[in-house]
Design a protein around this motif. Structure first.
Motif, PDB file in Angstrom:
ATOM      1  N   GLY A   1       0.831  -1.211   0.000  1.00 40.00           N
ATOM      2  CA  GLY A   1       0.000   0.000   0.000  1.00 40.00           C
ATOM      3  C   GLY A   1       0.861   1.255   0.000  1.00 40.00           C
ATOM      4  O   GLY A   1       0.545   2.252  -0.671  1.00 40.00           O
ATOM      5  N   ASP A   2       1.955   1.214   0.740  1.00 36.53           N
ATOM      6  CA  ASP A   2       2.895   2.336   0.757  1.00 36.53           C
ATOM      7  C   ASP A   2       3.492   2.544  -0.634  1.00 36.53           C
ATOM      8  O   ASP A   2       3.630   3.680  -1.102  1.00 36.53           O
ATOM      9  CB  ASP A   2       3.994   2.076   1.782  1.00 36.53           C
TER      10      ASP A   2
ATOM     11  N   ALA B   1      -2.864  -1.615  -9.519  1.00 35.67           N
ATOM     12  CA  ALA B   1      -2.495  -3.025  -9.372  1.00 35.67           C
ATOM     13  C   ALA B   1      -2.001  -3.308  -7.956  1.00 35.67           C
ATOM     14  O   ALA B   1      -2.342  -4.340  -7.365  1.00 35.67           O
ATOM     15  CB  ALA B   1      -1.430  -3.411 -10.394  1.00 35.67           C
ATOM     16  N   ALA B   2      -1.212  -2.401  -7.406  1.00 35.46           N
ATOM     17  CA  ALA B   2      -0.662  -2.586  -6.060  1.00 35.46           C
ATOM     18  C   ALA B   2      -1.759  -2.564  -5.001  1.00 35.46           C
ATOM     19  O   ALA B   2      -1.621  -3.184  -3.953  1.00 35.46           O
ATOM     20  CB  ALA B   2       0.383  -1.518  -5.763  1.00 35.46           C
ATOM     21  N   VAL B   3      -2.847  -1.871  -5.265  1.00 33.57           N
ATOM     22  CA  VAL B   3      -3.959  -1.833  -4.316  1.00 33.57           C
ATOM     23  C   VAL B   3      -4.881  -3.041  -4.508  1.00 33.57           C
ATOM     24  O   VAL B   3      -5.331  -3.658  -3.537  1.00 33.57           O
ATOM     25  CB  VAL B   3      -4.756  -0.516  -4.461  1.00 33.57           C
ATOM     26  N   LEU B   4      -5.139  -3.407  -5.762  1.00 35.25           N
ATOM     27  CA  LEU B   4      -6.060  -4.513  -6.030  1.00 35.25           C
ATOM     28  C   LEU B   4      -5.503  -5.875  -5.597  1.00 35.25           C
ATOM     29  O   LEU B   4      -6.241  -6.706  -5.075  1.00 35.25           O
ATOM     30  CB  LEU B   4      -6.437  -4.552  -7.508  1.00 35.25           C
ATOM     31  N   LEU B   5      -4.222  -6.107  -5.821  1.00 33.49           N
ATOM     32  CA  LEU B   5      -3.646  -7.398  -5.468  1.00 33.49           C
ATOM     33  C   LEU B   5      -3.761  -7.715  -3.974  1.00 33.49           C
ATOM     34  O   LEU B   5      -4.163  -8.818  -3.611  1.00 33.49           O
ATOM     35  CB  LEU B   5      -2.203  -7.495  -5.952  1.00 33.49           C
TER      36      LEU B   5
ATOM     37  N   ILE C   1      -6.006  -6.568  -1.950  1.00 39.09           N
ATOM     38  CA  ILE C   1      -7.430  -6.743  -1.663  1.00 39.09           C
ATOM     39  C   ILE C   1      -7.855  -8.164  -2.046  1.00 39.09           C
ATOM     40  O   ILE C   1      -8.523  -8.853  -1.277  1.00 39.09           O
ATOM     41  CB  ILE C   1      -8.283  -5.683  -2.390  1.00 39.09           C
ATOM     42  N   VAL C   2      -7.447  -8.597  -3.230  1.00 39.21           N
ATOM     43  CA  VAL C   2      -7.745  -9.964  -3.663  1.00 39.21           C
ATOM     44  C   VAL C   2      -7.114 -10.960  -2.685  1.00 39.21           C
ATOM     45  O   VAL C   2      -7.746 -11.945  -2.275  1.00 39.21           O
ATOM     46  CB  VAL C   2      -7.256 -10.215  -5.106  1.00 39.21           C
ATOM     47  N   GLY C   3      -5.883 -10.703  -2.279  1.00 39.60           N
ATOM     48  CA  GLY C   3      -5.203 -11.575  -1.324  1.00 39.60           C
ATOM     49  C   GLY C   3      -5.924 -11.630   0.008  1.00 39.60           C
ATOM     50  O   GLY C   3      -6.062 -12.708   0.607  1.00 39.60           O
ATOM     51  N   ALA C   4      -6.408 -10.490   0.482  1.00 31.02           N
ATOM     52  CA  ALA C   4      -7.122 -10.453   1.759  1.00 31.02           C
ATOM     53  C   ALA C   4      -8.435 -11.225   1.682  1.00 31.02           C
ATOM     54  O   ALA C   4      -8.792 -11.954   2.614  1.00 31.02           O
ATOM     55  CB  ALA C   4      -7.384  -9.006   2.167  1.00 31.02           C
ATOM     56  N   VAL C   5      -9.138 -11.090   0.569  1.00 30.00           N
ATOM     57  CA  VAL C   5     -10.390 -11.826   0.398  1.00 30.00           C
ATOM     58  C   VAL C   5     -10.112 -13.327   0.367  1.00 30.00           C
ATOM     59  O   VAL C   5     -10.804 -14.114   1.025  1.00 30.00           O
ATOM     60  CB  VAL C   5     -11.130 -11.367  -0.878  1.00 30.00           C
ATOM     61  N   LEU C   6      -9.094 -13.741  -0.383  1.00 29.65           N
ATOM     62  CA  LEU C   6      -8.742 -15.164  -0.447  1.00 29.65           C
ATOM     63  C   LEU C   6      -8.310 -15.687   0.918  1.00 29.65           C
ATOM     64  O   LEU C   6      -8.667 -16.802   1.308  1.00 29.65           O
ATOM     65  CB  LEU C   6      -7.649 -15.398  -1.487  1.00 29.65           C
TER      66      LEU C   6
END
Length: 150
Positions: free
Chosen positions: A22-23, A42-46, A48-53
């Motif tokens: 995020g930084d 991309a750095a923000v979405l990845l 988020i996807v990782g946290a959901v998984l």
């Protein structure tokens, strides 16, 4: 207990990674270029996807553990230690296949009973078929927790 510590450590490491990435996203945004914005998205979405998984996997693990304890308390949890092993310590494939057949027939006979699907998932796991084990466990979770959500 060792598995819980491992999950906890990995979760903390993943959260730390999310903070650090995020930084980096903020740095890319400050660049003000199209490429910088693209990298920031991309750095923000990845993460988020990782946290959901991660949340889905933790929920799967918690529910599986809860169901295992419940089934054990009812005396319905099969013991892998009951199966014969090879000299190397692995479970005998023939014995695992025979056990699998028993639990497959049980699940076919009682398709709406989460316990039979849990035992089938265990049988798949013992037989070494992790993909089908997870699928059967998902079915067991669906059946077990559908009653609570309806």
């Amino acid at each position: 207990m060792k598995a819980k510590i491992t999950v906890g450590v990995l979760t903390v490491v993943l959260i730390l990674y999310f903070v650090l990435i995020g930084d980096k996203a903020l740095i890319f945004i400050r660049e003000g270029t199209v490429v910088g914005w693209g990298l920031a998205v991309a750095a923000v979405l990845l993460p988020i996807v990782g946290a959901v998984l991660l949340a889905f996997e933790l929920r799967f693990g918690w529910r599986t553990q809860h169901m295992g304890r419940e089934l054990a308390a009812q005396g319905g949890l099969p013991e892998a230690s009951d199966l014969p092993t090879t000299p190397s310590g692995r479970i005998d494939k023939k014995a695992a296949a025979e056990r699998f057949d028993v639990f497959r027939h049980e699940a076919e006979a009682a398709p709406d009973d989460w316990r039979s699907w849990f035992r089938l998932a265990d049988a798949y796991d013992v037989a070494g078929d992790r993909k089908r084990a997870r699928g059967s466990m998902r079915k067991a979770i669906e059946l077990r927790y559908a009653k609570e959500t309806s």
